[in-house]
Design a protein around this motif. Structure first.
Motif, mmCIF file in Angstrom:
data_model
loop_
_atom_site.group_PDB
_atom_site.id
_atom_site.type_symbol
_atom_site.label_atom_id
_atom_site.label_comp_id
_atom_site.label_asym_id
_atom_site.label_seq_id
_atom_site.Cartn_x
_atom_site.Cartn_y
_atom_site.Cartn_z
ATOM 1 N N GLN A 5 0.843 -1.185 0.000
ATOM 2 C CA GLN A 5 0.000 0.000 0.000
ATOM 3 C C GLN A 5 0.885 1.244 0.000
ATOM 4 N N ILE A 41 -7.669 3.073 -2.438
ATOM 5 C CA ILE A 41 -8.087 3.086 -1.029
ATOM 6 C C ILE A 41 -8.799 4.406 -0.747
ATOM 7 N N HIS A 89 -11.759 3.236 4.216
ATOM 8 C CA HIS A 89 -10.803 2.193 4.624
ATOM 9 C C HIS A 89 -9.992 2.687 5.814
ATOM 10 N N LYS A 90 -9.723 1.778 6.740
ATOM 11 C CA LYS A 90 -8.987 2.189 7.949
ATOM 12 C C LYS A 90 -7.548 2.618 7.635
ATOM 13 N N GLU A 91 -6.987 2.126 6.521
ATOM 14 C CA GLU A 91 -5.599 2.484 6.176
ATOM 15 C C GLU A 91 -5.495 3.869 5.533
ATOM 16 N N TYR A 92 -6.626 4.445 5.163
ATOM 17 C CA TYR A 92 -6.613 5.678 4.369
ATOM 18 C C TYR A 92 -5.861 6.818 5.061
#
Length: 202
Positions: free
Chosen positions: A32, A163, A167-170
Protein backbone atom coordinates in the motif's frame (compact mmCIF):
# COMPACT_ATOMS: atom_id res chain seq x y z
CA UNK A 1 43.29 6.76 -10.36
CA UNK A 2 41.08 4.55 -8.29
CA UNK A 3 38.06 5.86 -10.11
CA UNK A 4 39.61 5.10 -13.48
CA UNK A 5 40.41 1.57 -12.36
CA UNK A 6 36.85 1.15 -11.17
CA UNK A 7 35.42 2.37 -14.46
CA UNK A 8 37.63 -0.06 -16.38
CA UNK A 9 36.60 -2.89 -14.10
CA UNK A 10 32.92 -2.06 -14.60
CA UNK A 11 33.20 -3.32 -18.17
CA UNK A 12 35.43 -6.30 -17.48
CA UNK A 13 34.20 -7.57 -14.08
CA UNK A 14 30.44 -7.93 -13.77
CA UNK A 15 30.21 -9.43 -10.29
CA UNK A 16 28.93 -6.17 -8.84
CA UNK A 17 26.42 -5.45 -11.60
CA UNK A 18 22.76 -5.20 -10.58
CA UNK A 19 20.60 -8.26 -11.12
CA UNK A 20 18.35 -7.99 -14.15
CA UNK A 21 14.83 -6.75 -13.60
CA UNK A 22 12.47 -9.70 -13.73
CA UNK A 23 9.40 -11.19 -12.10
CA UNK A 24 11.22 -11.28 -8.77
CA UNK A 25 11.49 -7.51 -8.92
CA UNK A 26 7.73 -6.89 -8.93
CA UNK A 27 6.33 -4.78 -6.13
CA UNK A 28 4.85 -7.33 -3.70
CA UNK A 29 1.13 -7.97 -3.92
CA UNK A 30 -0.75 -6.11 -1.18
CA UNK A 31 1.78 -3.23 -0.94
CA UNK A 32 0.00 0.00 0.00
CA UNK A 33 1.31 3.45 -0.90
CA UNK A 34 0.43 6.96 -1.91
CA UNK A 35 0.64 7.20 -5.70
CA UNK A 36 0.51 9.99 -8.29
CA UNK A 37 -1.44 9.47 -11.49
CA UNK A 38 0.14 10.89 -14.65
CA UNK A 39 -1.76 10.74 -17.94
CA UNK A 40 0.26 10.28 -21.13
CA UNK A 41 -1.72 12.23 -23.77
CA UNK A 42 -2.78 10.20 -26.80
CA UNK A 43 -4.30 13.05 -28.81
CA UNK A 44 -7.77 11.52 -29.18
CA UNK A 45 -10.62 13.96 -28.58
CA UNK A 46 -14.39 13.47 -28.75
CA UNK A 47 -16.13 16.61 -27.51
CA UNK A 48 -19.54 14.86 -27.57
CA UNK A 49 -18.29 12.60 -24.77
CA UNK A 50 -16.31 15.27 -22.92
CA UNK A 51 -12.98 13.81 -24.00
CA UNK A 52 -10.99 16.98 -24.69
CA UNK A 53 -7.47 18.27 -24.22
CA UNK A 54 -5.88 15.38 -26.10
CA UNK A 55 -5.66 13.17 -23.00
CA UNK A 56 -7.43 10.09 -24.38
CA UNK A 57 -5.71 7.43 -26.49
CA UNK A 58 -7.46 5.41 -29.21
CA UNK A 59 -6.26 2.00 -30.36
CA UNK A 60 -6.15 1.63 -34.15
CA UNK A 61 -6.34 -2.15 -33.77
CA UNK A 62 -9.35 -2.55 -31.48
CA UNK A 63 -11.09 0.83 -31.55
CA UNK A 64 -10.81 0.96 -27.76
CA UNK A 65 -10.36 4.37 -26.13
CA UNK A 66 -8.52 4.75 -22.82
CA UNK A 67 -6.33 6.92 -20.64
CA UNK A 68 -2.73 5.72 -20.81
CA UNK A 69 -1.55 6.20 -17.25
CA UNK A 70 1.62 6.02 -15.23
CA UNK A 71 1.29 5.64 -11.47
CA UNK A 72 4.34 6.75 -9.47
CA UNK A 73 4.67 5.44 -5.92
CA UNK A 74 5.41 8.33 -3.57
CA UNK A 75 5.79 6.57 -0.22
CA UNK A 76 7.14 3.38 1.32
CA UNK A 77 10.05 1.13 0.36
CA UNK A 78 9.08 1.20 -3.34
CA UNK A 79 8.87 4.99 -3.67
CA UNK A 80 9.73 6.23 -7.19
CA UNK A 81 8.76 2.90 -8.76
CA UNK A 82 6.20 3.16 -11.56
CA UNK A 83 3.20 1.14 -12.65
CA UNK A 84 1.68 1.51 -16.11
CA UNK A 85 -1.99 0.87 -16.73
CA UNK A 86 -4.86 1.93 -18.96
CA UNK A 87 -8.14 3.35 -17.66
CA UNK A 88 -10.95 2.30 -19.98
CA UNK A 89 -13.20 4.88 -21.63
CA UNK A 90 -14.75 2.90 -24.49
CA UNK A 91 -14.68 -0.62 -25.89
CA UNK A 92 -16.44 -1.95 -28.98
CA UNK A 93 -17.02 -5.19 -27.05
CA UNK A 94 -19.54 -3.59 -24.70
CA UNK A 95 -19.96 -1.22 -21.75
CA UNK A 96 -18.04 -3.18 -19.09
CA UNK A 97 -14.60 -1.63 -19.67
CA UNK A 98 -15.96 1.92 -19.64
CA UNK A 99 -17.94 1.18 -16.46
CA UNK A 100 -14.77 -0.11 -14.80
CA UNK A 101 -12.96 3.06 -15.92
CA UNK A 102 -15.68 5.29 -14.47
CA UNK A 103 -15.62 3.36 -11.18
CA UNK A 104 -11.83 3.73 -11.01
CA UNK A 105 -11.95 7.49 -11.68
CA UNK A 106 -14.70 7.96 -9.08
CA UNK A 107 -12.57 6.13 -6.51
CA UNK A 108 -9.51 8.26 -7.43
CA UNK A 109 -11.58 11.43 -6.89
CA UNK A 110 -12.88 10.11 -3.54
CA UNK A 111 -9.37 9.20 -2.40
CA UNK A 112 -7.49 12.26 -3.68
CA UNK A 113 -10.15 14.73 -2.51
CA UNK A 114 -10.99 12.97 0.77
CA UNK A 115 -14.64 12.25 -0.05
CA UNK A 116 -16.29 9.32 1.74
CA UNK A 117 -17.87 7.01 -0.85
CA UNK A 118 -21.21 7.14 1.00
CA UNK A 119 -21.23 10.96 1.13
CA UNK A 120 -23.89 12.19 -1.27
CA UNK A 121 -24.00 15.79 -0.06
CA UNK A 122 -23.96 18.53 -2.74
CA UNK A 123 -20.30 19.26 -1.85
CA UNK A 124 -19.32 15.62 -2.33
CA UNK A 125 -21.19 15.42 -5.61
CA UNK A 126 -19.38 18.52 -6.90
CA UNK A 127 -16.03 17.04 -5.82
CA UNK A 128 -16.72 13.99 -8.02
CA UNK A 129 -17.00 16.21 -11.09
CA UNK A 130 -14.12 17.21 -13.35
CA UNK A 131 -13.78 19.84 -16.06
CA UNK A 132 -11.54 17.58 -18.15
CA UNK A 133 -9.21 14.64 -17.70
CA UNK A 134 -6.58 17.28 -16.95
CA UNK A 135 -8.04 17.45 -13.43
CA UNK A 136 -6.92 13.84 -12.93
CA UNK A 137 -3.41 14.43 -14.23
CA UNK A 138 -1.26 14.63 -11.10
CA UNK A 139 -3.95 13.39 -8.71
CA UNK A 140 -2.42 11.76 -5.61
CA UNK A 141 -4.34 8.95 -3.96
CA UNK A 142 -3.90 5.92 -1.72
CA UNK A 143 -3.64 2.57 -3.47
CA UNK A 144 -3.12 -1.14 -2.93
CA UNK A 145 -0.84 -2.78 -5.50
CA UNK A 146 -1.56 -6.12 -7.11
CA UNK A 147 -0.02 -8.48 -9.66
CA UNK A 148 -1.66 -9.92 -12.76
CA UNK A 149 -0.67 -11.56 -16.04
CA UNK A 150 -0.71 -9.35 -19.11
CA UNK A 151 -1.76 -10.41 -22.61
CA UNK A 152 1.68 -11.92 -23.26
CA UNK A 153 1.53 -14.05 -20.10
CA UNK A 154 4.06 -11.85 -18.29
CA UNK A 155 3.42 -10.81 -14.72
CA UNK A 156 3.07 -7.10 -14.05
CA UNK A 157 2.04 -4.76 -11.27
CA UNK A 158 -1.37 -3.10 -11.32
CA UNK A 159 -3.37 -0.80 -9.08
CA UNK A 160 -5.51 -3.47 -7.43
CA UNK A 161 -7.59 -1.10 -5.34
CA UNK A 162 -7.95 2.63 -4.81
CA UNK A 163 -8.09 3.09 -1.03
CA UNK A 164 -10.94 5.46 -0.23
CA UNK A 165 -11.70 7.31 3.04
CA UNK A 166 -13.91 4.43 4.27
CA UNK A 167 -10.80 2.19 4.62
CA UNK A 168 -8.99 2.19 7.95
CA UNK A 169 -5.60 2.48 6.18
CA UNK A 170 -6.61 5.68 4.37
CA UNK A 171 -5.61 8.21 7.02
CA UNK A 172 -2.14 6.74 7.54
CA UNK A 173 -1.40 6.68 3.82
CA UNK A 174 -2.69 10.19 3.16
CA UNK A 175 -0.79 11.57 6.15
CA UNK A 176 2.36 11.41 4.04
CA UNK A 177 0.70 13.69 1.48
CA UNK A 178 -0.17 16.26 4.14
CA UNK A 179 3.37 16.18 5.50
CA UNK A 180 4.86 16.54 2.03
CA UNK A 181 2.59 19.42 1.08
CA UNK A 182 3.68 21.10 4.32
CA UNK A 183 0.18 22.31 5.01
CA UNK A 184 0.27 24.70 2.06
CA UNK A 185 -2.43 22.74 0.27
CA UNK A 186 -0.33 22.73 -2.87
CA UNK A 187 0.38 19.46 -4.59
CA UNK A 188 2.30 19.24 -7.83
CA UNK A 189 -0.47 20.27 -10.17
CA UNK A 190 -3.45 18.18 -11.20
CA UNK A 191 -6.58 17.80 -9.15
CA UNK A 192 -6.92 19.88 -6.01
CA UNK A 193 -6.66 17.95 -2.77
CA UNK A 194 -9.88 19.50 -1.51
CA UNK A 195 -13.41 19.75 -2.83
CA UNK A 196 -14.68 21.06 -6.12
CA UNK A 197 -12.47 22.70 -8.72
CA UNK A 198 -12.81 26.47 -8.84
CA UNK A 199 -9.98 27.86 -10.95
CA UNK A 200 -9.96 27.75 -14.72
CA UNK A 201 -8.01 25.01 -16.45
CA UNK A 202 -4.53 26.07 -17.45
Amino acid sequence: MNNDNHHQAAWSDFNDADAQQGEFNLIPKGTQALVRMVIKPGGHDDASKGWTGGYATASDETGAVFLSCEFVLLTGPFAKRKIWSNVGLHSNKGPTWAQMGRSFIKAVLNSSRNIHPDDNSPEAQRARQIRSFGDLDGAEFAARIGIEKDGQGEYRNIIRLVIEPDHKEYVDLMQAKLQRDGGTGGGSGGAPATAAPTSAAQ
